[in-house]
Design a protein around this motif. Structure first.
Motif, PDB file in Angstrom:
ATOM      1  N   VAL A 194       0.845  -1.193   0.000  1.00 56.23           N
ATOM      2  CA  VAL A 194       0.000   0.000   0.000  1.00 56.23           C
ATOM      3  C   VAL A 194       0.883   1.246   0.000  1.00 56.23           C
ATOM      4  N   GLU A 195       0.273   2.369  -0.330  1.00 53.14           N
ATOM      5  CA  GLU A 195       0.935   3.666  -0.155  1.00 53.14           C
ATOM      6  C   GLU A 195       0.152   4.423   0.906  1.00 53.14           C
ATOM      7  N   VAL A 196       0.852   5.025   1.848  1.00 55.17           N
ATOM      8  CA  VAL A 196       0.202   5.780   2.923  1.00 55.17           C
ATOM      9  C   VAL A 196       0.758   7.196   2.940  1.00 55.17           C
ATOM     10  N   LYS A 197      -0.142   8.167   2.990  1.00 49.27           N
ATOM     11  CA  LYS A 197       0.265   9.576   3.095  1.00 49.27           C
ATOM     12  C   LYS A 197      -0.321  10.157   4.367  1.00 49.27           C
ATOM     13  N   PHE A 200      -4.752   1.465  -1.367  1.00 50.22           N
ATOM     14  CA  PHE A 200      -4.600   0.032  -1.130  1.00 50.22           C
ATOM     15  C   PHE A 200      -4.102  -0.728  -2.360  1.00 50.22           C
ATOM     16  N   ILE A 201      -4.246  -0.122  -3.551  1.00 48.52           N
ATOM     17  CA  ILE A 201      -3.926  -0.870  -4.777  1.00 48.52           C
ATOM     18  C   ILE A 201      -2.812  -0.219  -5.595  1.00 48.52           C
ATOM     19  N   ARG A 202      -2.293   0.913  -5.129  1.00 54.68           N
ATOM     20  CA  ARG A 202      -1.204   1.645  -5.797  1.00 54.68           C
ATOM     21  C   ARG A 202      -1.517   1.926  -7.266  1.00 54.68           C
ATOM     22  N   TRP A 212       5.119  10.324   3.428  1.00 54.12           N
ATOM     23  CA  TRP A 212       4.449   9.182   2.803  1.00 54.12           C
ATOM     24  C   TRP A 212       5.351   7.962   2.896  1.00 54.12           C
ATOM     25  N   SER A 213       4.788   6.794   2.751  1.00 56.42           N
ATOM     26  CA  SER A 213       5.596   5.572   2.737  1.00 56.42           C
ATOM     27  C   SER A 213       4.841   4.492   1.979  1.00 56.42           C
ATOM     28  N   GLU A 214       5.512   3.373   1.769  1.00 50.14           N
ATOM     29  CA  GLU A 214       4.859   2.250   1.095  1.00 50.14           C
ATOM     30  C   GLU A 214       5.327   0.952   1.733  1.00 50.14           C
TER      31      GLU A 214
END
Length: 403
Positions: free
Chosen positions: A210-213, A261-263, A220-222
């Motif tokens: 996932v990617e989170v901001k 959730f799906i980038r 942000w991170s993944e």
């Protein structure tokens, strides 16, 4: 007054590693460790869930430093002197077999931190390092070129001292009295507390990539994301907690995150969903999980999109498609507080890095005063990186003290 050549304050990872290497490289030096507790290496014991995550399989210094929110620039030179491969060789030379796990973390093959503790204790005995427990330091002072340390059990003097006390506010205060600046400590590795209907009934579910901001920031991170009983954890969240330690503390751990959730972009997702509307027309949306998402997570995101459990793909209107795409690519969650990540008590904060010479890890303010480990304002993401900082600093200190 007990006289020593070298006093190491702190019987943890950095302290032991330095003391052993000093005594091995120069057997003529009289080395002692002062530990405030009744046991040594307590943090090593609980680290990595009791398995001791010794270091991480990253063998390029410029890549390794990217795992340090604080200390990235300063550690580049030191890592060229002593890093992951050197750490592995050091332990293996002393009979500790190591293994690299799939995610890059390196553990003893015994899967027990006791193996590392036994290695350190045996090496300390072998090289006649004196280990003094229950010696809590009360004062640190200097008279001419000699350092004096008063503990709860007596007074000591030494030509050279190493402070390896981790995040210890009392020691930081003593160092402030010597003129050093301390960056205010804040928690660095923690999980996010989130109460949200979408995740309340699915603890244990892992979304792999996932990617989170953090909204209203550049953070942000993944990586993988784990849904827990109290919110969210796993590398994507822990990276954010480390790199955002100061910013998130300022916000009192109340902020919003947006998860993809799906980038994929919102638009690409909409296009995918339109194709699925045709291809899976008669199937229930609730039961046909997509994008390799865990089934239970998919179902919660479908319900959050105002789609009934028995609705088919053909039933979906434009609003519902938009809602689902939003939940998949731009789901917003309110974070309200933090929880400690396992036993990993990591803080940012410590001695200002501008006051340390990173060729030697010696204080720029006082000759023959050295630092290693988390007493410095250096911290890392989870995965063995905090230990690697300890080994590198301690080794370089040992090289310089043992000359």
């Amino acid at each position: 007054m007990t006289e020593k050549d070298v006093l190491v304050v702190g019987g943890g990872a950095a302290g032991f590693f330095a003391a052993i290497n000093i005594a091995e490289q120069n057997p003529n030096l009289n080395v002692a460790i002062l530990e405030r507790g009744k046991e040594v290496l307590t943090k090593v014991k609980v680290s990595g869930g009791g398995r001791c995550n010794v270091t991480h399989a990253e063998f390029i210094p410029s890549e390794l430093v990217l795992n340090y929110p604080r200390g990235e620039k300063e550690l580049l030179g030191p890592f060229h002197q002593f890093m992951t491969g050197d750490t592995m060789a050091w332990f293996e030379k002393r009979g500790v077999e190591l293994k690299i796990e799939e995610d890059g973390r390196i553990f003893p093959t015994s899967d027990s931190s006791q193996t590392i503790i036994d290695c350190f204790v045996n090496e300390a005995k072998k090289y006649k390092v004196e280990v003094l427990i229950n010696h809590s330091v009360k004062t640190i002072s200097k008279s001419e070129s000699i350092w004096n340390i008063e503990t709860t059990q007596g007074c000591f003097s030494a030509n050279k001292i190493l402070i390896a006390t981790g995040s210890n506010p009392k020691i930081w205060k003593l160092l402030e009295d010597l003129g050093h600046t301390i960056s205010h400590p804040v928690p660095s590795l923690f999980t996010f507390n989130i109460k949200d209907k979408r995740i309340q009934d699915i603890p244990g579910v892992v979304a792999q990539q996932v990617e989170v901001k953090v909204l209203d920031t550049n953070l942000w991170s993944e990586g993988p994301l784990l849904i827990t009983h109290w919110g969210m954890s796993a590398p994507s969240i822990l990276k954010l907690s480390a790199f955002g330690a100061l910013e998130l503390a300022k916000r009192n751990y109340k902020f919003q995150i947006e998860i993809n959730f799906i980038r994929k972009t919102f638009e690409d997702c909409i296009n995918d969903l339109k194709v699925l509307k045709l291809e899976l027309a008669k199937k229930a949306v609730f039961k046909s999980s997509q994008y390799n998402l865990p089934k239970r997570l998919w179902q919660q995101l479908v319900l959050a999109s105002n789609i009934e459990m028995n609705a088919t793909w053909a039933d979906l209107n434009k609003n519902q498609l938009d809602n689902l795409s939003e939940q998949l690519t731009k789901a917003v969650f309110n974070v309200d507080g933090k929880s400690t990540f396992k036993e990993e008590f990591v803080t940012s904060g410590g001695i200002n890095l501008k006051e340390v010479n990173f060729k030697t890890f010696e204080s720029k303010l006082h000759k023959n005063l050295y630092f290693a480990g988390e007493v410095l304002d250096i911290d890392a993401v989870t995965g063995g990186f905090n230990f690697q900082n300890a080994w590198t600093g301690a080794y370089i200190v040992a090289q310089n003290i043992s000359l």
